[in-house]
Scaffold this active site. Sequence first.
Site, PDB file in Angstrom:
ATOM      1  CG  ASP A   1      21.757  52.985  37.648  1.00  0.00           C
ATOM      2  OD1 ASP A   1      21.632  51.389  37.851  1.00  0.00           O
ATOM      3  OD2 ASP A   1      22.912  53.225  37.783  1.00  0.00           O
TER       4      ASP A   1
ATOM      5  CG  MET B   1      21.078  50.535  41.034  1.00  0.00           C
ATOM      6  SD  MET B   1      20.268  49.087  39.953  1.00  0.00           S
ATOM      7  CE  MET B   1      19.457  47.846  41.308  1.00  0.00           C
ATOM      8  CG  HIS B   2      23.831  47.774  43.830  1.00  0.00           C
ATOM      9  ND1 HIS B   2      23.111  46.855  44.083  1.00  0.00           N
ATOM     10  CD2 HIS B   2      24.552  47.414  42.881  1.00  0.00           C
ATOM     11  CE1 HIS B   2      22.670  46.408  42.520  1.00  0.00           C
ATOM     12  NE2 HIS B   2      23.405  46.801  42.686  1.00  0.00           N
TER      13      HIS B   2
END
Length: 488
Positions: A239, A80-81
């Site tokens: 995830d 992520m991110h």
Amino acid sequence: MTDIAVGLDLGTGGVRAIAVDLQGQIIAQSTRSYPLLTPQPGWTEQNSSDWVEASLDALFDVTQQLNGHRAIALGLSGQMHGMVPLDADGKVIRPAILWNDQRTGKAVAEIEAAIPRQELIQRTGNPAITGFQLPKLLWLRTEEPQAYTRLWQILLPKDYLGYVLTGEAVTEPSDASGIGCLNLANRQWDTDILHTLDINPALFPPVIESTAIAGRLKSEIAARVGLPVGLPVVAGAGDNAAAAIGLGISSSNLKRGSLSIGTSGVIFAPCDRPIPDPEGRVHLFCHVDGGYHLLGVTLAAGGSLRWYRDTFAPEISYTDLMDMAERSQPGARGVLFLPHLAGERSPHLDPDTRGAFVNLSLAHTQADITRAVLEGVAFSLRSALEVISAIAPLDQLLATGGGARSYIWLRILADVLQTKLIAPKAEEGAAYGAAILAMVGIGVYPNLETALKILPQASNVVQPQANPLYEAGFNRYKLLYDTLKAVR
């Protein structure tokens, strides 16, 4: 031919592709790794071209193992991110900036100067956080303005991979809610936030449902990897949300969460309403089932053990290290370890904090020091769990990741967290969850709750035992953090 769904998880250390039949059995799998770039202290990057090559190789490996099975859908998951910036030709402008990158302290301050922290938390579930994508975008505008002027779209890692596979740029709520500008009430971009920051909302892709078809496999990709042209590619999940689906964690059982001990340590707690921690000490994200989840993150969990081994004991296997730790005793005979080697996320939101060993003496052994690493990670996770429990109490945690394969670490975690831990018989991770989402996306199952019934049941329960040495150690741990923060 027997139908299968493919799940693809784009992790930090590598990519995993799996083929799952419609009864939930894994038919084939493959992994490929790629390097992590650290061009400056606190910076973490990866080349998106490395992701693509590794993913296509892994998919090709899987198709070579299918032996009469037919792929009917592909689901995506990933770290992520991260930020992948694209120009108007769809070309990547610079290396991707990752989830654990800590360069954006000034950008976080800029966001919170423009938008009151409490308002940001109420709108998005989170304060501005250094690892999130939105501060990365502001950093790019300030530090690399020539790159910023070329921007056409910014994508999350898995969504960039979906763009390569299908030519369609989209995202979905579980991953998008980790960017920093998704409104949790309507699961769409918060244009008020973006306009306040003078950011064009068109830089962000459309948000579709996690089980929606994001696009169809392009012919040139299909030819390379051996999958059907036009194969439906389902949007998937970040995830943590995908791994939770692979474990059967949803808002239908609010008392059961998960604990993942990988590079980072993550506590995942499902909830049916978007109730953020008022101080933003733990994350609140969308879940793929239409609900939400709280997330507490220790940035260096398994990463702390790996750092310790690589730095001080490269000749000793992880198995031997765990055996060594077991020869010490609860409390590690007074040795205390802070696992903040990459800054810290929950509950401190402190990119500048660092790790430490304290209270060492000539009497201490490597067994004590190793055990202190395991206990320090457990104390860090307890700090996050205490915040989560005030909002979404949990009775049990499904324990996954490499660290969960160690009984001594599970024992330490159960006793420190004072929560029942359940180690699944088989832990298949985010790629497995992505495959389940793909099945729902093309109608194999009418909804997620029906699909989750095919999952194997968990086993290996570790019941918590009260230990005053851990309680004392946790209190010392909190005091040590506060002390080091005060003298920084």
